[in-house]
Motif scaffolding. Sequence first.
Motif, mmCIF file in Angstrom:
data_model
loop_
_atom_site.group_PDB
_atom_site.id
_atom_site.type_symbol
_atom_site.label_atom_id
_atom_site.label_comp_id
_atom_site.label_asym_id
_atom_site.label_seq_id
_atom_site.Cartn_x
_atom_site.Cartn_y
_atom_site.Cartn_z
ATOM 1 N N VAL A 1 2.372 1.866 -3.555
ATOM 2 C CA VAL A 1 1.491 2.364 -4.623
ATOM 3 C C VAL A 1 0.868 3.715 -4.286
ATOM 4 O O VAL A 1 0.409 4.412 -5.181
ATOM 5 C CB VAL A 1 0.358 1.371 -4.958
ATOM 6 C CG1 VAL A 1 0.927 0.061 -5.430
ATOM 7 C CG2 VAL A 1 -0.589 1.183 -3.804
ATOM 8 N N LEU A 2 0.837 4.077 -2.994
ATOM 9 C CA LEU A 2 0.163 5.305 -2.592
ATOM 10 C C LEU A 2 0.618 6.494 -3.440
ATOM 11 O O LEU A 2 1.804 6.730 -3.600
ATOM 12 C CB LEU A 2 0.437 5.587 -1.109
ATOM 13 C CG LEU A 2 -0.273 6.806 -0.525
ATOM 14 C CD1 LEU A 2 -1.769 6.604 -0.468
ATOM 15 C CD2 LEU A 2 0.270 7.123 0.852
ATOM 16 N N CYS A 3 -0.338 7.225 -3.964
ATOM 17 C CA CYS A 3 -0.111 8.393 -4.816
ATOM 18 C C CYS A 3 0.308 8.000 -6.242
ATOM 19 O O CYS A 3 0.502 8.875 -7.082
ATOM 20 C CB CYS A 3 0.927 9.361 -4.254
ATOM 21 S SG CYS A 3 0.447 10.032 -2.672
ATOM 22 N N ALA A 4 0.484 6.702 -6.524
ATOM 23 C CA ALA A 4 0.764 6.277 -7.907
ATOM 24 C C ALA A 4 -0.011 4.996 -8.152
ATOM 25 O O ALA A 4 0.502 4.034 -8.700
ATOM 26 C CB ALA A 4 2.267 6.058 -8.085
ATOM 27 N N GLU A 5 -1.255 4.985 -7.684
ATOM 28 C CA GLU A 5 -2.031 3.758 -7.684
ATOM 29 C C GLU A 5 -2.464 3.368 -9.094
ATOM 30 O O GLU A 5 -2.948 4.208 -9.850
ATOM 31 C CB GLU A 5 -3.297 3.922 -6.825
ATOM 32 C CG GLU A 5 -3.065 4.412 -5.410
ATOM 33 C CD GLU A 5 -3.068 5.928 -5.294
ATOM 34 O OE1 GLU A 5 -3.004 6.609 -6.340
ATOM 35 O OE2 GLU A 5 -3.144 6.429 -4.168
ATOM 36 N N PHE B 1 -11.021 1.915 -8.042
ATOM 37 C CA PHE B 1 -10.497 0.932 -7.103
ATOM 38 C C PHE B 1 -9.104 0.503 -7.535
ATOM 39 O O PHE B 1 -8.797 0.421 -8.722
ATOM 40 C CB PHE B 1 -11.440 -0.265 -6.994
ATOM 41 C CG PHE B 1 -12.660 0.052 -6.182
ATOM 42 C CD1 PHE B 1 -12.604 0.040 -4.793
ATOM 43 C CD2 PHE B 1 -13.842 0.426 -6.802
ATOM 44 C CE1 PHE B 1 -13.711 0.369 -4.043
ATOM 45 C CE2 PHE B 1 -14.958 0.767 -6.041
ATOM 46 C CZ PHE B 1 -14.903 0.737 -4.678
ATOM 47 N N VAL B 2 -8.244 0.266 -6.533
ATOM 48 C CA VAL B 2 -6.827 0.033 -6.816
ATOM 49 C C VAL B 2 -6.609 -1.419 -7.271
ATOM 50 O O VAL B 2 -7.124 -2.346 -6.656
ATOM 51 C CB VAL B 2 -5.982 0.320 -5.561
ATOM 52 C CG1 VAL B 2 -4.507 0.098 -5.842
ATOM 53 C CG2 VAL B 2 -6.233 1.740 -5.083
ATOM 54 N N VAL C 1 -5.241 2.108 -11.105
ATOM 55 C CA VAL C 1 -6.652 1.951 -10.765
ATOM 56 C C VAL C 1 -7.426 1.251 -11.860
ATOM 57 O O VAL C 1 -7.152 1.405 -13.050
ATOM 58 C CB VAL C 1 -7.327 3.311 -10.464
ATOM 59 C CG1 VAL C 1 -6.859 3.840 -9.138
ATOM 60 C CG2 VAL C 1 -7.095 4.294 -11.581
ATOM 61 N N ARG D 1 -5.858 7.250 0.088
ATOM 62 C CA ARG D 1 -5.307 8.601 0.277
ATOM 63 C C ARG D 1 -5.891 9.270 1.510
ATOM 64 O O ARG D 1 -5.218 10.037 2.193
ATOM 65 C CB ARG D 1 -5.576 9.437 -0.976
ATOM 66 C CG ARG D 1 -4.742 8.950 -2.139
ATOM 67 C CD ARG D 1 -4.990 9.726 -3.402
ATOM 68 N NE ARG D 1 -4.099 9.224 -4.448
ATOM 69 C CZ ARG D 1 -3.990 9.779 -5.646
ATOM 70 N NH1 ARG D 1 -4.714 10.835 -5.962
ATOM 71 N NH2 ARG D 1 -3.158 9.270 -6.521
ATOM 72 N N GLU E 1 0.830 -1.208 0.000
ATOM 73 C CA GLU E 1 0.000 0.000 0.000
ATOM 74 C C GLU E 1 0.864 1.257 0.000
ATOM 75 O O GLU E 1 0.576 2.228 -0.699
ATOM 76 C CB GLU E 1 -0.923 -0.004 1.224
ATOM 77 C CG GLU E 1 -2.079 -0.977 1.110
ATOM 78 C CD GLU E 1 -2.900 -1.071 2.383
ATOM 79 O OE1 GLU E 1 -4.120 -1.219 2.283
ATOM 80 O OE2 GLU E 1 -2.313 -1.006 3.477
ATOM 81 N N PHE F 1 -4.389 -3.976 -7.001
ATOM 82 C CA PHE F 1 -3.203 -4.372 -6.252
ATOM 83 C C PHE F 1 -2.432 -5.503 -6.944
ATOM 84 O O PHE F 1 -1.214 -5.587 -6.832
ATOM 85 C CB PHE F 1 -3.581 -4.779 -4.826
ATOM 86 C CG PHE F 1 -3.835 -3.605 -3.924
ATOM 87 C CD1 PHE F 1 -2.781 -2.802 -3.491
ATOM 88 C CD2 PHE F 1 -5.113 -3.285 -3.513
ATOM 89 C CE1 PHE F 1 -3.004 -1.713 -2.672
ATOM 90 C CE2 PHE F 1 -5.346 -2.190 -2.681
ATOM 91 C CZ PHE F 1 -4.291 -1.410 -2.270
ATOM 92 N N ARG G 1 -9.508 -0.555 -0.373
ATOM 93 C CA ARG G 1 -9.210 -0.833 -1.768
ATOM 94 C C ARG G 1 -9.335 0.346 -2.713
ATOM 95 O O ARG G 1 -8.933 0.250 -3.867
ATOM 96 C CB ARG G 1 -10.123 -1.961 -2.284
ATOM 97 C CG ARG G 1 -10.068 -3.227 -1.479
ATOM 98 C CD ARG G 1 -8.651 -3.783 -1.331
ATOM 99 N NE ARG G 1 -8.105 -4.258 -2.580
ATOM 100 C CZ ARG G 1 -8.177 -5.506 -3.017
ATOM 101 N NH1 ARG G 1 -8.766 -6.412 -2.269
ATOM 102 N NH2 ARG G 1 -7.661 -5.860 -4.173
ATOM 103 N N HIS G 2 -9.957 1.422 -2.284
ATOM 104 C CA HIS G 2 -10.165 2.506 -3.232
ATOM 105 C C HIS G 2 -9.022 3.510 -3.177
ATOM 106 O O HIS G 2 -8.428 3.719 -2.118
ATOM 107 C CB HIS G 2 -11.488 3.215 -2.949
ATOM 108 C CG HIS G 2 -11.935 4.101 -4.078
ATOM 109 N ND1 HIS G 2 -11.532 5.410 -4.202
ATOM 110 C CD2 HIS G 2 -12.720 3.846 -5.147
ATOM 111 C CE1 HIS G 2 -12.056 5.923 -5.302
ATOM 112 N NE2 HIS G 2 -12.784 4.996 -5.893
#
Lengths: 506, 356, 305
Positions: free
Chosen positions: A99-103, A110-111, A105, C175, A96, A113, C169-170
Amino acid sequence: MRVALSGITVRFGALTAVDDASLVIEPGEIHAIVGENGAGKTTLMNVLFGLVAPEAGTISLDGKEMRWASPQEAIRHGLGMVHQHFMLQESMTVLENVVLCAEPVGRFGFVDFAAARRRLAVVADEHGIAMDLDRPVGRLSVGERQVVEVLKMLYREAEVLILDEPTSVLTPLEKDRLFATLRSFRSAEKAIVLITHKLDEVMELADRVSVMRAGRLVRSGPLSATSKEEIARGIIGGELPPARQRTARTPGEEVLIVRDLKVAGRGGTVGPLSLSVRAGEIVGIAGVSGNGQAELIQAITGLAPSLSGEIVLCGRPIGNLDVEDRRLIGMSYIPEDRQRMGLALGATVSENANAGRDDSASFTRGPFLDRAAMAGFARQLIERYRIRTGGPTALASTMSGGNKQKLVVGRELARDTPLVIAENPTWGVDIGAIDFIHGELMRMRDEGHAVLLVSTELDEVLALSDRILVMYSGAFAGEVAGAEADRERIGSMMTSRVVDALPEVA
Amino acid sequence: MNGIGQGSMAREAVSWAVALAWIAAVLFILMALVGAPFGDALAAFLQNAFGGRRFSYLMATLSRTALIAGMAVSVMLSFRAGLFNIGGEGQLVAGGLAAALAALLLPGPPLFVLTASILAAMLAGAGWALLAGVMQLYVGVPLLVGSLLLNYPIRYIASYVVAHPFRDVQSGMVQSHLVPQATWLSYFPGTRLDIGILFIVAVSLFAVVYSRATVHGYHARMNGLSPAFARTVGLPVSKLTLQTLAMSGAVAGLVGAIAVFGMHHRYIDGMLVQPLYAWTGIIAVLLVGMIPWAVPLSGLFFAAIQTGAAGMERSAGVPKEIALVMQAVIILFVASRVSGALVASSERKAGATDDA
Amino acid sequence: MLDLLFDASFAASVPRFVTPILLAALGGALCERAGVFNIALEGFLLVGAFAAVVGSYFSGSPYIGALAAMLAGVAMGLVFAEFNLRRGGDAIVVSIAINILAAGLTTYLLRAIFDAMGAFSDPAIAGFARISIPGLASLPLIGPFLDGQSPLFYLALLMVPALSFFFARHRLGLRIRAAGENPAALEAGGVGRRRVQLYALMGCGALCGLGGAQLSIANVNLFVESMSAGRGWIAVVAVLLTRGRPWPLFAIAVIFGAVDSMSFRVQGLGMPQQFTDMMPYLATLVVLVALSWWRHGRTANGGTL
């Protein structure tokens, strides 16, 4: 990618943090930027990374001029930065965080993963990094967290990597691993910027070195064209102060005794710890930050309760007393965090100087304050400790870091107590103030006070201590006499429990 | 140097002007909604806040000021020490109830009854505040939450007491019997303003001296600016907390007693809650950023808004709740200027949240 | 006596009390996780309750009423954002001001729009009908609790797992958590903290608005001055206790809702109203104290202090 900074100037109010600095960062090179705290290294790199907008000057990548509106743009153009204070979310997993800020989607934001995991496996493999992606970052060691930061940059395919003081929290072994990774990046033709104040690292790793002092770039060139001494002179703008002379002294009786102390800490119980400090000696506690030093000090000062064990100060058990009573018996404390614990920044210099004084009769009349006497005392401290400030009525928040620290040191040492506890007393202050504070601690020792020094700067511990205790993972890994202290041996103790049988420390 | 000073002053002035324009716009829209003539409403507002025959409305404003300023001083004592006590309402009600009950139950000469009742009110207020303090220190319930929640039980206890055991049934209202007439606070000659305001003047003076010139006030403020600092230099933080809360609660209790003996002469259900005295006291403190001497003036300002709005309702048909909207909007616009001890306290509250 | 308390109608009344607290608390959770110290839930709820009555009265549809309540809640969120995030006002100060604003504005508008003092009820206010979901009533144990409630109750129930999944998950959920835990890291990653917090505040406003709608056009068909009656504060406590995690929040909301509904029932049995009114607050205090003690007990045995 070739990065060129030219004529960068940054001002914060009246302070010029960076003054007309120009330098070039080449791909396939490790470029060290050195200088004292506050010399402007970090600010300059924050400009390159888009966190600070410069007042003047330009940034160009491969000859093309760039203007960042946000760090996101800089990241998109291939820049990555590992900040001195890690930019991680402790409650989140490694994945997490990466990927945060460069997810990546999928539908409805929705990310994805699974996609991130696949991509990360490839880059980590390339540079030989192994890491469990599902562990929460809060459970990782400091060294592992840095690896997460590095993974973040790789995941974003950064071509220019900026690392701000990356080794300050690492054990020697972790440092070697990081350097190996950086060398691997260099051979992959990435450009690496290393911000540091440790000259040995520069000599070991860098291809090119730039020196900053007081916001100016004083020199920049290949490492081969300069020497360690020359860089050092550039950093401080003159010769280094001479090494401190230690007067031989037989320590007196035990002022502080700690026996089998256990304290609750993050991640687990710290201890059992035993130590003693005698009158006229400085006992240094070395170790990487977060190995239980903070818990030990909090228990001794009374800021946190201990679980078990005994603390004796000047012959009296103090384990159940509150902070005030412990101080009255004979304890002074220079805390690590001067902004929150050392000072009340919103109060005046005088109010800060008089807080916690034992001789309250000398600045009060009954229930009322004697403002004149308070100011008089503050003025004494200002003169005695050469504190640069607008005077007793100036707000503490208006002083520079070094002067704030001198105020804290002055207030505590002026109490003239048998025991002095100093916790990273020179963290983030300039060389002049460091020298002064070291001198004061030495003076206290020579006058027969017991000094307990906790520092994550090994050099500081080595320079001042009569005896050195090394802390690792909530316990003492060993004790070394100051005179025969050996960097390598202490370094290995900083990473492991008791190496060889050592006499009981108490 | 001079140029910079003038420039920033000009900017400051402009930002205040913009804020005022916003507040005026909000009020104008609200008045337009009820079709009130703006000019008449304004005239009625001023007339009712400060005017009246022989300044009778001004006297009404002043007697309201006594209660609001009193609550403001109570709140300020806590806030300056970094204690986010927003349970002033509960402490006020505890004081008012204790005062009324003591006056109804105690025998003896009027002056003795009055004195004893006021003391009882101060004790009750202090006790209710201490309860929140003890919950924070020894149980770990953040003061912000604990003090607020304690407002409700005492409100209902008071309501029950005057609805059942001590109800003046003949009056047909939910209220206690009248306290003995001899204990009523007298009026200033020729006015309907009781001398309760003198108590508040005294309390305000005490607060100024306490905050600026006493050791206890100094220590409390250090704790307010940085709790970690206060602990590190060995200030007796727990004792400071409890003593300050007791002081703060005692002032709130006193205000309750003044409302009983000066204004209503009995305890009427909701008399201390409905006018939002405690909340108005809080925003009066916030308006002036906890400067001790300015707090009573700020209380006067908000009292004037409330009595002025009551006048607008009578003369121009504007619902008097416009006063609440006005107060809220003013506070919103000054919120960014509130700093110092309050900020420190909300940092600590963040820390306390971690604990709770 | 106990049978009198816990019968089928008790079961049916619990969700009526749970819903507003749960919706407000879920909204509060968004703010809590985003690092916005929003203790203005009371005001948000009140404005939602009022707007729902306005929307329903003029449109004749409770759904339009609920929509109006959501929009009004979002508007309050925007006011909060403007003064806290953009102008930098202290969150507690802004919250207190917004609570007062909500009390003043709803009472003022009650008189301005409906010319009513204190309370307003009118046949033209369309309330939510209770809906019955086939099969739900026959579930063992929980069936009587679940069947025949307002659509807002089912929505609130759905929101618990939805919000939980959203945080996990979102992209925005991730964020939001980052903004609450380490906003500097979010900024360094190039995402503005305040933008994320703005979205959280808007979501919070929408959820609180719906909670208010449950109060005014599902539980009853009228608006009463300050009808939120401290439920927003109880939601604040629930959020603080659970640090904004949806499932624990649900548990706490059910406890508070059950006490609330029980106090309503005991009143019918002759206990003075003042004591029954007090019960939700006492219950909240008891839960707070119990949980704090439990946590202290754990930390004394070697956890984090």
